[in-house]
Design an enzyme around this catalytic site. Structure first.
Site, PDB file in Angstrom:
ATOM      1  N   GLY A 109       0.792  -1.230   0.000  1.00 52.31           N
ATOM      2  CA  GLY A 109       0.000   0.000   0.000  1.00 52.31           C
ATOM      3  C   GLY A 109       0.821   1.274   0.000  1.00 52.31           C
ATOM      4  O   GLY A 109       0.281   2.352  -0.214  1.00 52.31           O
ATOM      5  N   CYS A 124     -27.869  -8.825 -16.566  1.00 48.89           N
ATOM      6  CA  CYS A 124     -27.200  -8.601 -17.851  1.00 48.89           C
ATOM      7  C   CYS A 124     -28.128  -9.039 -18.983  1.00 48.89           C
ATOM      8  O   CYS A 124     -28.671 -10.142 -18.962  1.00 48.89           O
ATOM      9  CB  CYS A 124     -25.885  -9.372 -17.907  1.00 48.89           C
ATOM     10  SG  CYS A 124     -25.133  -9.345 -19.545  1.00 48.89           S
ATOM     11  N   CYS A 132     -26.149 -12.229 -20.843  1.00 52.79           N
ATOM     12  CA  CYS A 132     -25.897 -13.522 -20.192  1.00 52.79           C
ATOM     13  C   CYS A 132     -26.817 -13.755 -18.991  1.00 52.79           C
ATOM     14  O   CYS A 132     -26.801 -14.820 -18.395  1.00 52.79           O
ATOM     15  CB  CYS A 132     -24.432 -13.642 -19.768  1.00 52.79           C
ATOM     16  SG  CYS A 132     -24.015 -12.683 -18.308  1.00 52.79           S
ATOM     17  N   CYS A 167     -22.960  -6.897 -18.947  1.00 54.24           N
ATOM     18  CA  CYS A 167     -21.757  -7.072 -18.141  1.00 54.24           C
ATOM     19  C   CYS A 167     -20.652  -6.151 -18.650  1.00 54.24           C
ATOM     20  O   CYS A 167     -20.446  -6.016 -19.855  1.00 54.24           O
ATOM     21  CB  CYS A 167     -21.236  -8.508 -18.269  1.00 54.24           C
ATOM     22  SG  CYS A 167     -22.184  -9.702 -17.357  1.00 54.24           S
ATOM     23  N   CYS A 216     -18.762 -12.464 -19.534  1.00 50.75           N
ATOM     24  CA  CYS A 216     -20.097 -12.495 -20.121  1.00 50.75           C
ATOM     25  C   CYS A 216     -20.161 -13.546 -21.230  1.00 50.75           C
ATOM     26  O   CYS A 216     -21.092 -14.352 -21.292  1.00 50.75           O
ATOM     27  CB  CYS A 216     -20.433 -11.113 -20.678  1.00 50.75           C
ATOM     28  SG  CYS A 216     -22.169 -10.883 -21.103  1.00 50.75           S
TER      29      CYS A 216
END
Lengths: 283, 252
Positions: A32, A241, A244, A266, A272
């Site tokens: 980080g 979606c 899909c 998606c 997808c």
């Protein structure tokens, strides 16, 4: 496949790659923490992924398989161009399949498919400093990181709730890495934040213009900041979606005509397609 | 007498040829209000900045509850600054975040010391707005929309919310009109008595010093020329400069 002999392998010269690898090692050692590096002029403008490309170039080997996504999609200009760039300068194999890739360079998304231990996820980062909008002095932000003095970030979240009734930050949502450093996850949707937590893959972040590299090693705790009475919520559009039928992935809203017609699909195109293929196979 | 909360000895600081602090010593006891008076350029504000660790003296020692303030690592000093100490600036714009709501300004110190419950932070902020006589309905307004007096009261609320032991105030009533000053002084006096704060207040306003302070230090050209209980110093000034200062106060 061989690379264009006019270029050194993966475009950058060997000593530059070594310099960047040293920054990466330091970044991995201090999860980080933003490590400065000597960012190079790249053959594309700042803001188009110069940081991500330099990190990818430094970790890329001839046997790697590279995937590049832009907002989850493999076939947008940025993704196509960066893939072509490394095919030409490094001669590496490229793919659009998340499962097959060893290195995935991304702009603004984490793939829906769970990443595995052998993989590296490289993020393109515009603004590495999570406190940038709150504290304009860079020297002061570095001091705040050194002292782990992060009250200011909570002031921002407080202001969100006071103004909007909930935490309205929906992307670039600040995270605490390994309970020590406050980090910007780059402008990925807050929906993707939980995927960073304990991810088996190595996550590297490159900011070319700001000249910073940072990292989240595999299996590192990544916690989204929040309040006890306003816990973090990964937000997604409340739809399925159109292609899909998925109800648990991040969706893009797409306008389909000029009469206000819109569909949700998606954002991760590979995921997808995989689901569509599975659906067809089942039928 | 109790042991001092803060002690400073032999403070020296020069800006080029000007001696801003020339062998200054000061004690501040728990719950005590000490005023530093003197004309512009006498070193009052410099003393405040040195004692609060914002500036390093050329020589001398500052201790706070037995700890050497000057030798303290920055992290420890910053921790003190957001827990046990407070600093009220002359200009509230220096002490407030003008783009952050009043509630956020008060909540910042709470969040800096680990408060993570939005509802509790709000409740505390409401409470403090009431204490400094700001309508809690204005909690979500930004301080830029407040009057000067309100901004100064908001700054005081923001500092006192973590219940510090020692508060440094640099001309807190400067730049406010007289009626607003009076209200602010009244408010500070009530809060100080209520919370048992030790306060070091810098002012050139003798009347404000008389109203608030238990003890007065008179500074001139970087030196403390006279020191004592407020009434004693103001009613029976010994040093020629103090006599001049006291006799210069305009009576309405």
């Amino acid at each position: 496949m061989t690379h264009d002999p006019g270029y050194n392998f993966a475009y950058l010269d060997e000593s530059t790659k070594r310099m960047i690898r040293r920054a990466i090692l330091k970044a991995v050692a201090i999860p980080g923490h933003q490590v400065p590096f000597g960012s190079r002029e790249m053959p594309l403008p700042y803001g188009w992924g110069t940081g991500g490309i330099q990190v990818t170039a430094s970790v890329l080997g001839p046997r790697d398989v590279l995937k590049v996504i832009d907002q989850g999609s493999d076939d947008t200009t940025n993704a196509v161009s960066i893939r072509a760039f490394f095919r030409r300068t490094a001669g590496v194999a490229t793919t659009e399949r998340t499962a097959e890739a060893t290195i995935i360079q991304t702009r603004h998304r984490i793939p829906e498919r769970r990443l595995t231990e052998g993989q590296i996820l490289v993020y393109q980062v515009p603004i590495p400093e999570p406190l940038a909008r709150l504290e304009p002095r860079i020297a002061e932000t570095r001091r705040l990181h050194a002292m782990a003095d992060y009250g200011l970030m909570h002031v921002k979240l407080y202001e969100d709730i006071a103004k909007h009734g909930h935490i309205a930050t929906s992307y670039s949502y600040p995270v605490m890495v390994n309970e020590r450093y406050l980090m910007s996850p780059s402008p990925i949707p807050a929906f993707d934040n939980p995927k960073m937590h304990m991810m088996p893959a190595l996550q590297l972040f490159g900011a070319g213009r700001e000249k910073r590299i940072y990292a989240v090693p595999p299996y590192t705790a990544v916690r989204s900041l929040d309040f006890e009475d306003h816990p973090f919520r990964p937000i997604r559009a409340p739809h399925r979606c159109e292609l899909c039928g998925s109800g648990d992935t991040y969706l893009d809203e797409v306008l389909v005509d000029d009469k206000g017609g819109r569909i949700f699909v998606c954002s991760d195109t590979d995921h997808c397609q995989e689901r569509q293929a599975m659906r067809e196979a089942a039928e | 007498m109790s042991t001092p909360l803060m002690e400073a000895r032999g403070l020296q600081l020069r800006f080029g040829r000007v001696a801003a602090l020339d062998d200054v010593a000061i004690d501040i006891h728990p719950g005590e209000v000490v005023a530093i008076v003197g004309e512009s350029g006498s070193g009052k504000t410099t003393l405040l900045r040195v004692l609060s660790g914002l500036m390093r003296p050329d020589a001398g020692a500052v201790t706070y509850r037995g700890q050497d303030v000057l030798a303290m690592p920055e992290a420890a000093r910053r921790r003190l600054m957001r827990t046990e100490w407070g600093f009220v600036h002359q200009n509230p714009r220096d002490g407030l975040r003008l783009g952050v709501t009043a509630g956020g300004n008060i909540g910042e110190r709470l969040m800096a010391v680990g408060a993570r419950h939005y509802g509790n932070i709000r409740a505390e902020a409401t409470e403090w707005l009431k204490r400094v006589e700001i309508d809690p309905a204005r909690m979500d307004d930004i301080p830029g929309k407040f009057s000067g007096g309100m901004q100064q009261r908001l700054q005081i609320a923001r500092v006192l919310v973590t219940r510090p032991r020692l508060v440094f105030m640099d001309e807190p009533t400067g730049g406010l009109d007289v009626s607003v000053q009076a209200r602010l002084l009244d408010l500070i006096r009530a809060l100080v008595a209520d919370l048992g704060l030790a306060v070091l207040i810098v002012t050139h306003d003798i009347a404000a010093a008389r109203l608030l302070a238990h003890r007065i230090l008179v500074m001139r050209q970087g030196q403390v020329v006279e020191e004592g209980l407020t009434d004693r110093v103001l009613d029976d000034p010994q040093h020629a400069y103090t006599q001049l200062l006291v006799s210069s106060v305009l009576a309405a």
